[in-house]
Design an enzyme around this catalytic site. Structure first.
Site, PDB file in Angstrom:
ATOM      1  N   ASP A  99       0.848  -1.178   0.000  1.00 50.38           N
ATOM      2  CA  ASP A  99       0.000   0.000   0.000  1.00 50.38           C
ATOM      3  C   ASP A  99       0.895   1.243   0.000  1.00 50.38           C
ATOM      4  O   ASP A  99       1.878   1.318   0.730  1.00 50.38           O
ATOM      5  CB  ASP A  99      -0.918   0.008   1.234  1.00 50.38           C
ATOM      6  CG  ASP A  99      -2.006   1.046   1.095  1.00 50.38           C
ATOM      7  OD1 ASP A  99      -1.754   2.200   1.469  1.00 50.38           O
ATOM      8  OD2 ASP A  99      -3.096   0.709   0.618  1.00 50.38           O
ATOM      9  N   GLU A 104      -4.879   2.307  -4.180  1.00 46.67           N
ATOM     10  CA  GLU A 104      -3.421   2.367  -4.187  1.00 46.67           C
ATOM     11  C   GLU A 104      -2.829   1.099  -3.582  1.00 46.67           C
ATOM     12  O   GLU A 104      -1.717   1.111  -3.073  1.00 46.67           O
ATOM     13  CB  GLU A 104      -2.941   3.607  -3.408  1.00 46.67           C
ATOM     14  CG  GLU A 104      -3.207   3.587  -1.906  1.00 46.67           C
ATOM     15  CD  GLU A 104      -4.591   4.106  -1.534  1.00 46.67           C
ATOM     16  OE1 GLU A 104      -4.789   4.437  -0.367  1.00 46.67           O
ATOM     17  OE2 GLU A 104      -5.468   4.178  -2.404  1.00 46.67           O
TER      18      GLU A 104
END
Length: 525
Positions: free
Chosen positions: A394, A437
């Site tokens: 992440d 993301e």
């Protein structure tokens, strides 16, 4: 035989013969031409039904990922809230920034009496009664624990239209203690349309199984005016019909006749639909019909002239032969066009399959493809005792990058990050974007020690990479990585992926820019 009598005899023989030949030839011509047109229409219908089926399937996968992400966010907030690890506003800020920064604009909590006691938008200074809200009544009256998706509502705090995703809050003895509400901007549910090409009157839509429209895009334009409209009975609303299918219907919203492909999300009471304009779908066959009428009309006229002008049967037969040869050439051309159209249909099906398994921004595998590969490897692991590991990555502070530089730079960061990470992986590894993301890597034949080494290599490479943001600016990014390894028990792919998610969440809480295995292994900066 006298000349007149002989002439009459020939007249009585050849005139009926020519008339019969004319009728039969004309009938055959029209049958062949109209049959050819019908084949065109069948092919057009097959193509549009296939497009509707594939598009609805791809949109279904997109909506499923979005809803699961929202539900995951709600459950993380609930878990942290029950355990009392931090104040509620800190829990909401942390969870929403990590998991759903683009979709979620409000998180609120309603107590068991229906009064608003928390909102991340404003401090609650007066008693706001929400006991009349549909989602509160559903959770109050239904004993089950499930995600409920509301009809569109106008927020009494946010003053914005939203779709509310809610879950029940239980107290320490398992009794109803309120509701947590995650409010989502409806326009985000239509973002899928940005990755596909829609005709002027083609559409995609999302509705509840009671017919309430949650999102609708026609020709690439989001139609906010139909937001919350309840449509009449549709074939897919019946609980007895299959979860996916295609049918033809006139739209109750704008009156356009379309082919409708649908895919149900039964667990959430939603239906994803793709609608293709019938008139546009049959443009080619309608043009072919006009040409066919022209060809058949001209052919009929020529046969009539040939029949009247022919005094001899041979001349009529020769003319029939010429017409038949002409029609055979037309049929061969038609068959060639059908073959080309069939090839085009196959190519479009293959393109839609690639679209459904590829992330449109980063051009790497998407969550669907990643889960399919991981499921297959899990079966191989159980059968042959092969080892594999999962990485979940992440981007740290990605929301801050978007806020500072804009979403265009944010997208560029994701693309550059994906390209960087691919250079650090083997050809046998599977690299996918599974969220906004959030990325994941499947490492076959890799134990925990090897996975830690790969994770650290990726983390260090990313931290040393400077990404061009344009206008002479650059962006430095880091990633946090959660690691999970295949286990000897009967854990599913979701279990292993959840382990990696928990490790990622622990890495975030531990300061970010680090790799961590769930438990106690961590390699910080």
């Amino acid at each position: 035989m006298p000349v007149r009598k002989k002439a009459r005899f020939h007249l009585r023989v050849w005139i009926p013969t020519i008339a019969v030949a004319f009728v039969l030839s004309t009938f055959s011509l029209w049958i062949l031409v109209l049959d050819n047109v019908e084949n065109y229409r069948k092919l057009d219908q097959q193509m549009v039904e296939s497009d509707a089926r594939m598009m609805s399937k791809a949109y279904h996968e997109y909506i499923l990922r979005v809803v699961q992400k929202i539900d995951q966010t709600s459950q993380i907030i609930l878990s942290e809230y029950r355990e009392g690890h931090a104040p509620l506003d800190s829990i909401v800020k942390s969870a929403s920034s990590i998991i759903m920064p683009d979709y979620l604009f409000q998180v609120s909590v309603v107590d068991k009496s229906g009064y608003l006691i928390f909102s991340n938008l404003n401090k609650i200074s007066e008693r706001i009664d929400l006991s009349d809200r549909e989602h509160f009544r559903v959770h109050l009256e239904d004993k089950r624990d499930f995600l409920y998706i509301s009809k569109p509502v106008l927020g009494r705090v946010s003053r914005k239209w939203s779709i509310q995703f809610t879950r029940k809050i239980f107290n320490n003895i398992g009794e109803f203690d309120g509701v947590i509400v995650l409010s989502v901007d409806p326009s985000h549910l239509a973002n899928f349309s940005n990755s596909v090409l829609l005709g002027e009157r083609d559409a995609i839509g999302l509705s509840r199984d009671d017919g309430t429209i949650l999102s609708r895009v026609v020709g690439g334009t989001y139609q906010e005016q139909y937001f919350g409209t309840v449509i009449g009975s549709r074939p897919y609303m019946s609980a007895l019909v299959p979860d996916a299918g295609v049918y033809e219907s006139k739209s109750p919203v704008d009156g356009v006749q379309r082919f409708v492909g649908y895919q149900k999300l039964r667990d959430y009471g939603l239906v994803a639909v793709a609608l293709f304009d019938k008139e546009a779908a049959f443009t080619r066959s309608d043009q072919a019909l006009s040409t066919a009428y022209l060809i058949a009309g001209v052919g009929t006229f020529l046969l009539a002239l040939a029949s009247l002008a022919s005094a001899l049967a041979i001349r009529a037969v020769l003319h029939e032969y010429v017409v038949e040869q002409t029609m055979n050439a037309e049929l061969r051309n038609a068959h060639d066009e059908l073959a080309v159209a069939h090839s085009s249909l196959k190519m479009r099906e293959e393109e839609l399959v690639v679209l459904s398994e590829t992330d449109p921004l980063c051009r790497i595998a998407n969550r669907r493809r990643f889960m399919a590969v991981t499921e297959a490897e899990l079966i191989r692991h159980r059968r042959y005792r092969r080892t594999f590991s999962l990485l979940v990555l992440d981007v740290d502070h990605f929301k801050a990058i978007n806020d500072a530089h804009g979403h265009g730079v944010g997208d560029a960061v994701l693309v550059a990050l994906a390209n960087t990470i691919k250079t650090r992986l083997r050809e046998t590894d599977t690299f996918a974007r599974i969220g906004g993301e959030e990325f994941a890597v499947f490492l076959p034949e890799t134990d925990v020690k090897g996975a830690l080494a790969v994770a650290e290599d990726i983390r260090q490479t990313v931290s040393e990479t400077c990404i061009d943001a344009g206008k002479g600016q650059s962006v430095d990014v880091t990633v946090s990585i959660g690691i999970a390894c295949s286990r000897s028990d009967s854990a599913s792919v979701s279990d292993i992926l959840n382990s990696a998610d928990r490790a990622l969440y622990a890495a975030k809480r531990g300061g970010r820019n680090r790799s961590m295995v769930e438990g106690n292994r961590t390699l910080p900066v």
